[in-house]
Design a protein around this motif. Structure first.
Motif, mmCIF file in Angstrom:
data_model
loop_
_atom_site.group_PDB
_atom_site.id
_atom_site.type_symbol
_atom_site.label_atom_id
_atom_site.label_comp_id
_atom_site.label_asym_id
_atom_site.label_seq_id
_atom_site.Cartn_x
_atom_site.Cartn_y
_atom_site.Cartn_z
ATOM 1 N N UNK A 199 0.821 -1.206 0.000
ATOM 2 C CA UNK A 199 0.000 0.000 0.000
ATOM 3 C C UNK A 199 0.857 1.259 0.000
ATOM 4 N N UNK A 200 2.025 1.188 0.614
ATOM 5 C CA UNK A 200 2.938 2.326 0.603
ATOM 6 C C UNK A 200 3.475 2.584 -0.798
ATOM 7 N N UNK A 208 -2.236 6.604 3.818
ATOM 8 C CA UNK A 208 -2.915 5.411 3.306
ATOM 9 C C UNK A 208 -2.139 4.147 3.658
ATOM 10 N N UNK A 209 -0.819 4.206 3.556
ATOM 11 C CA UNK A 209 -0.007 3.046 3.870
ATOM 12 C C UNK A 209 -0.093 2.632 5.323
ATOM 13 N N UNK A 210 -0.329 3.590 6.216
ATOM 14 C CA UNK A 210 -0.415 3.294 7.645
ATOM 15 C C UNK A 210 -1.830 2.900 8.053
ATOM 16 N N UNK A 211 -2.816 3.657 7.590
ATOM 17 C CA UNK A 211 -4.192 3.445 8.046
ATOM 18 C C UNK A 211 -4.866 2.251 7.378
ATOM 19 N N UNK A 271 1.748 -9.998 -1.844
ATOM 20 C CA UNK A 271 1.845 -8.548 -1.667
ATOM 21 C C UNK A 271 3.234 -8.026 -2.030
ATOM 22 N N UNK A 272 4.282 -8.771 -1.677
ATOM 23 C CA UNK A 272 5.631 -8.321 -2.023
ATOM 24 C C UNK A 272 5.862 -8.385 -3.529
ATOM 25 N N UNK A 273 5.330 -9.409 -4.188
ATOM 26 C CA UNK A 273 5.473 -9.500 -5.637
ATOM 27 C C UNK A 273 4.785 -8.318 -6.324
ATOM 28 N N UNK A 274 3.578 -7.996 -5.878
ATOM 29 C CA UNK A 274 2.855 -6.855 -6.457
ATOM 30 C C UNK A 274 3.587 -5.546 -6.174
ATOM 31 N N UNK A 275 4.095 -5.396 -4.963
ATOM 32 C CA UNK A 275 4.814 -4.173 -4.614
ATOM 33 C C UNK A 275 6.085 -4.040 -5.452
#
Length: 287
Positions: A199-200, A208-211, A271-275
């Motif tokens: 999200x970050x 957004x990345x935190x909430x 999630x890491x692959x998408x990031x």
């Protein structure tokens, strides 16, 4: 000639290794100097103490919660009561405060072009920031668990613990089981760390990345509590946060812990692959 070429290849490989390690050290050093990271660690260290005092000082124990019946008179039960509460939203918040900002802060301050011109690559920066976030999550959980268990036992005592099956657990075994219960939070916490990283990177917005990971965690808690959602419940991160219950029964059952770890690993990989792909494809021109 072959010897010279081999030597150059080995030298280049060593340089790359040192370069990657240097980027990791730089990201860890940056975290160590951030007030936000310091505040999280300080909160994890000192925050449980007043919570323990407040719960222990209640005239009536919170009997409607797991281990709440014995929380005012048993330190191990009190530590488990706090664990059940922390797993709902505290743990996702603590890790997201850093992981949800670690990439977005570069966008916020316009420093991407400066970072990428320091003889490094996007891949190295991505994995360095990811490793720094993972290390921070591990340290934060360890500090929070140690502070909670220590303060709970010192304030509420270390009498034998009554397990979920009504069995009596000796103080030494109870300490080991409570510690293992807190440690079982790590896979889910790392999954939320990776989610916050995605999200970050995607939002480029620290807020957004935190909430967002905290909100997603609360939604998972609500969905998991509904009826008729058994097919999707194993894929929710919130389900893994409840797997420690099996450690406090007689006989113990650890299959939920394994399933929760596998689910968390799946979330981490996706999630890491998408990031990573999002960062690799980004056109960084403004900073």
């Amino acid at each position: 000639m072959t010897t010279i070429i081999d030597t150059r290849v080995q030298t280049t490989a060593r340089a790359r290794h040192v370069g990657t390690a240097a980027v990791v050290r730089w990201e860890v050093r940056k975290l160590a100097h951030q007030w936000r990271a310091k505040a999280v660690l300080l909160g994890a260290l000192l925050g449980p103490i007043p919570v323990v005092f407040i719960i222990h000082g209640q005239s009536r124990p919170p009997k409607d919660t797991l281990f709440g019946r014995f929380a005012t008179e048993n330190g191990f039960a009190l530590a488990l009561l706090i664990l059940g509460f922390a797993a709902q939203w505290v743990l996702p918040l603590l890790t997201a405060i850093v992981a949800g900002d670690i990439f977005a802060s570069e966008d916020q301050h316009g420093t991407w072009k400066t970072v990428l011109t320091r003889s490094t690559s996007r891949g190295r920066i991505f994995w360095a920031k990811t490793l720094a976030s993972v290390l921070f999550a591990i340290v934060t959980l360890a500090v929070l668990a140690a502070s909670t268990i220590t303060s709970s036992v010192l304030i509420a005592g270390n009498a034998p613990l009554t397990g979920l099956s009504g069995q009596q657990v000796a103080p030494g075994d109870a300490l080991a089981l409570v510690s293992a219960s807190w440690a079982s939070m790590l896979p889910g916490m790392l999954a939320f760390t990776c989610l916050a990283i995605l999200l970050s990177v995607w939002s480029r917005n620290p807020a957004a990345g935190i909430a967002a990971p905290v909100v997603i965690g609360m939604v998972m808690q609500l969905v998991g509590a509904l009826g008729g959602v058994e097919p999707i419940r194993p894929f929710l991160l919130s389900t893994g946060f409840e797997a420690w219950h099996g450690l406090l029964t007689d006989p113990r059952y650890t299959r939920p812990l394994l399933e929760g770890a596998v689910t968390s690993a799946g979330w981490c990989l996706v999630t890491l692959a998408l990031a990573y792909l999002t960062l690799r494809r980004r056109d960084i021109t403004g900073g």
